[in-house]
Scaffold this active site. Structure first.
Site, short mmCIF file in Angstrom:
data_model
loop_
_atom_site.label_atom_id
_atom_site.label_comp_id
_atom_site.label_asym_id
_atom_site.label_seq_id
_atom_site.Cartn_x
_atom_site.Cartn_y
_atom_site.Cartn_z
N ARG A 103 0.89 -1.21 0.11
CA ARG A 103 0.11 0.10 -0.07
C ARG A 103 0.99 1.22 0.08
O ARG A 103 1.64 1.51 0.90
CB ARG A 103 -0.81 -0.04 1.35
CG ARG A 103 -1.96 1.21 1.39
CD ARG A 103 -2.67 1.05 2.73
NE ARG A 103 -3.21 -0.15 2.78
CZ ARG A 103 -3.74 -0.66 4.03
NH1 ARG A 103 -3.69 0.15 5.12
NH2 ARG A 103 -4.54 -1.59 4.05
N HIS A 148 1.61 -2.13 5.56
CA HIS A 148 1.50 -2.45 4.34
C HIS A 148 2.51 -1.69 3.37
O HIS A 148 2.83 -2.23 2.31
CB HIS A 148 0.11 -2.07 3.63
CG HIS A 148 -1.11 -3.18 4.08
ND1 HIS A 148 -1.33 -4.31 3.30
CD2 HIS A 148 -1.66 -3.16 5.23
CE1 HIS A 148 -2.41 -4.87 4.03
NE2 HIS A 148 -2.67 -4.32 5.02
N ASP A 155 -3.72 -8.34 3.22
CA ASP A 155 -4.75 -8.57 3.65
C ASP A 155 -5.25 -9.65 3.02
O ASP A 155 -5.46 -9.55 1.55
CB ASP A 155 -5.99 -7.63 3.74
CG ASP A 155 -5.29 -6.51 4.71
OD1 ASP A 155 -4.60 -6.46 5.46
OD2 ASP A 155 -5.70 -5.03 4.45
N GLU A 237 -7.22 -7.77 13.68
CA GLU A 237 -7.75 -8.01 11.88
C GLU A 237 -7.77 -9.47 11.69
O GLU A 237 -6.43 -9.86 11.32
CB GLU A 237 -7.33 -7.00 11.20
CG GLU A 237 -7.46 -5.61 11.50
CD GLU A 237 -6.83 -4.50 10.54
OE1 GLU A 237 -7.09 -3.24 10.82
OE2 GLU A 237 -6.17 -4.88 9.93
N HIS A 240 -5.41 -9.54 8.25
CA HIS A 240 -4.29 -9.06 8.30
C HIS A 240 -2.84 -9.84 8.75
O HIS A 240 -2.99 -10.16 9.85
CB HIS A 240 -4.21 -7.62 9.13
CG HIS A 240 -2.74 -6.76 8.99
ND1 HIS A 240 -3.11 -5.43 8.78
CD2 HIS A 240 -1.59 -6.98 9.60
CE1 HIS A 240 -1.81 -4.92 8.75
NE2 HIS A 240 -0.92 -5.85 9.50
#
Length: 265
Positions: A103, A148, A155, A237, A240
């Protein structure tokens, strides 16, 4: 002569300015991924990719900055580890499906800007129905840096094979809470994990005691499979995971998510 030279100078300056502002020139100066990054599809083309942030089906209700093409980019060790996990899963009738991989920092900055705009709550009904948007930073759902961006975090979920198609999100459609029963929330071809992806709720905690039965078993199956190949789950999460050790534990990259970023790797 002086008039002609002056005209030429003005024309040259205008051309330089136009070139500097053109998309081609901007793309030429975009940062590229280091050689340690690869497109996941070049390592394992069987892993399903549903790159959510290239679509409007996000907690912001729009495509995220920096996501130009739906391609999963990761550091090579992380991609190879997913390949090992995928080989084991295929033998058991399952596939991995990735929602987000590397990301760029500009995407994280986009999240931060959105989180500070308390008036924009277009997707609250699905992604954070029980969370006051003013608490997104305090509760840890949004931060100014993301693992990320270091390239080894992904994810993902599990899909039972044969994989059924997932219909596209239609902007403006009625929203259902991400923790609603699976047959009520937005359809996803994954196994039932108890919540949808990016669900801002404590029910997304991997070991939340309220998640039981098949939902809990599915989470533990995913976690166990990835742990065996070197991934560590983020407890808040279920989707994740970060491959350890990270190649770039202290570097947050900002090259765009597109095939050109890793085109020659």
């Amino acid at each position: 002569m002086r008039t002609a030279l002056r005209a030429l100078a003005v024309t040259a300056a205008a051309l330089l300015a136009a070139t500097a502002l053109s998309p081609t020139a901007q793309a030429r100066h975009e940062p590229r991924a280091p050689e340690e990054f690869v497109a996941l599809r070049s390592v394992d083309p069987t892993i399903i990719q549903e790159m959510r942030y290239t679509t409007a089906h996000t907690f912001m209700g729009e495509r995220v900055d920096g996501y130009r093409q739906p391609v999963c980019i990761l550091t090579r060790p992380a991609a190879r580890a997913l390949h090992q996990a995928q080989k084991r899963l295929l033998r058991q009738g399952y596939s991995l499906k990735v929602y987000d991989c590397y990301r760029p920092q500009r995407a994280v900055d986009h999240f931060v800007r959105w989180a500070k705009d308390l008036d924009d709550q277009a997707m609250k009904g699905e992604f954070y129905p029980l969370v006051d948007k003013s608490r997104l930073f305090e509760d840890g759902y949004i931060a100014e840096k993301s693992g990320h961006s270091r390239g080894s975090t992904v994810d993902l979920t599990l899909v039972r094979l044969p994989a059924l198609p997932t219909r596209p999100y239609r902007p403006g459609e009625r929203l259902t809470p991400c923790f609603a029963p699976k047959d009520e929330r937005f359809p996803d071809n994954s196994v039932d994990m108890g919540t949808g992806y990016d669900c801002f709720d404590t029910l997304s905690h991997t070991d939340d005691p309220r998640i039981q039965g098949a939902q809990r078993a599915n989470r533990q199956f995913l976690k166990r499979t990835l742990t065996e190949v070197g991934f560590v789950n983020l407890p808040e999460e279920w989707w994740h995971f970060t491959h350890k050790p990270e190649l770039f534990p202290d570097t947050y990259f900002d090259f765009p998510v597109d095939r050109g970023s890793v085109g020659r790797h």
